[in-house]
Motif scaffolding. Structure first.
Motif, PDB file in Angstrom:
ATOM      1  N   PHE A   1       0.864  -1.175   0.000  1.00  0.00           N
ATOM      2  CA  PHE A   1       0.000   0.000   0.000  1.00  0.00           C
ATOM      3  C   PHE A   1       0.901   1.225   0.000  1.00  0.00           C
ATOM      4  CE2 PHE A   1      -2.555   3.307   1.999  1.00  0.00           C
ATOM      5  CZ  PHE A   1      -3.746   3.183   1.314  1.00  0.00           C
TER       6      PHE A   1
ATOM      7  N   SER B   1      -6.396  -2.340   6.978  1.00  0.00           N
ATOM      8  CA  SER B   1      -7.379  -2.993   6.122  1.00  0.00           C
ATOM      9  C   SER B   1      -7.911  -1.985   5.111  1.00  0.00           C
ATOM     10  CB  SER B   1      -8.536  -3.514   6.997  1.00  0.00           C
ATOM     11  OG  SER B   1      -9.628  -3.904   6.209  1.00  0.00           O
ATOM     12  N   THR B   2      -8.305  -2.459   3.965  1.00  0.00           N
ATOM     13  CA  THR B   2      -8.947  -1.548   3.010  1.00  0.00           C
ATOM     14  C   THR B   2     -10.232  -0.970   3.589  1.00  0.00           C
ATOM     15  OG1 THR B   2     -10.041  -3.404   1.912  1.00  0.00           O
ATOM     16  CG2 THR B   2      -7.992  -2.616   0.933  1.00  0.00           C
ATOM     17  N   LEU B   3     -10.801  -1.634   4.583  1.00  0.00           N
ATOM     18  CA  LEU B   3     -11.994  -1.107   5.255  1.00  0.00           C
ATOM     19  C   LEU B   3     -11.677   0.184   6.015  1.00  0.00           C
ATOM     20  CD1 LEU B   3     -13.447  -4.457   6.637  1.00  0.00           C
ATOM     21  CD2 LEU B   3     -14.219  -3.170   4.629  1.00  0.00           C
ATOM     22  N   ASP B   4     -10.391   0.440   6.255  1.00  0.00           N
ATOM     23  CA  ASP B   4      -9.975   1.664   6.941  1.00  0.00           C
ATOM     24  C   ASP B   4      -9.992   2.887   6.023  1.00  0.00           C
ATOM     25  OD1 ASP B   4      -9.466   0.121   9.229  1.00  0.00           O
ATOM     26  OD2 ASP B   4      -7.375  -0.199   8.650  1.00  0.00           O
ATOM     27  N   LEU B   5     -10.037   2.671   4.730  1.00  0.00           N
ATOM     28  CA  LEU B   5      -9.948   3.800   3.802  1.00  0.00           C
ATOM     29  C   LEU B   5     -11.155   4.720   3.881  1.00  0.00           C
ATOM     30  CD1 LEU B   5      -8.294   2.091   0.719  1.00  0.00           C
ATOM     31  CD2 LEU B   5      -7.211   3.336   2.598  1.00  0.00           C
TER      32      LEU B   5
ATOM     33  N   GLY C   1     -14.069  -0.305   9.431  1.00  0.00           N
ATOM     34  CA  GLY C   1     -12.713   0.230   9.483  1.00  0.00           C
ATOM     35  C   GLY C   1     -12.550   1.303  10.547  1.00  0.00           C
TER      36      GLY C   1
END
Length: 168
Positions: free
Chosen positions: A17, A36-40, A60
């Motif tokens: 990343f 995690s991409t859920l944090d974006l 996230g």
């Protein structure tokens, strides 16, 4: 690292990343903890001026305090992954892999990033602890729309339990 996309080995989970934010992120810096991409979504929302405290039902966390160096802890002590009946859990640097057709595997990633030294037989208490966390997490997941509704699983088990003689 072992693994490929769609499996839970580190080679399938770890994805490089790269972020650039002049004046905020120091060029050439490295962040050591998993995200995690859920944090974006929460991160971008907060960067755009939104109040993250008012956002409900997201998984996230905002990475803004970690990016700015205001928080040096891990954004996530525990991360979980699931695909069909396979699953993995990472708690700190411990990682457990659960398979449908063989015993669980346990790795200590800070010493074994390539997952070569399965510690499951040496650390049964850690396996039990991580399996309990994983089993507690799984019922919180929404069922994918393309799968059968959960009510049908119970009915299927009842049919299986009452089955007495093979069909010719």
């Amino acid at each position: 690292m072992r693994g490929t996309k769609a499996n839970h080995l580190e080679g399938g989970i770890r994805v490089p990343f790269i972020a650039r934010w002049p004046g905020i992120i120091k060029a050439g810096s490295h962040y050591p903890h998993p995200i995690s991409t859920l944090d974006l979504l929460p991160t971008f929302y907060q960067v755009a001026g939104g109040n993250i405290e008012t956002v409900n039902h997201i998984d996230g966390v905002s990475l803004l305090p970690y990016i700015k160096g205001d928080n040096n802890d891990r954004p996530h002590q525990t991360l979980c992954w699931k695909k069909e009946n396979r699953a993995a859990i990472r708690d700190g640097d411990w990682k457990l892999l659960r398979f449908p057709d063989r015993p669980a595997e346990l790795y200590l990633l800070n010493n074994d990033i390539s997952e070569q030294n399965n510690l499951a037989y040496k650390k049964p208490e850690k396996v039990r602890e991580l399996l309990q966390k994983l089993f507690a997490w799984e019922p919180t997941l929404d069922r994918p729309l393309w799968q059968l509704k959960r009510q049908y699983e119970g009915d299927a088990m009842k049919r299986m339990d009452t089955y007495r003689k093979p069909i010719d």
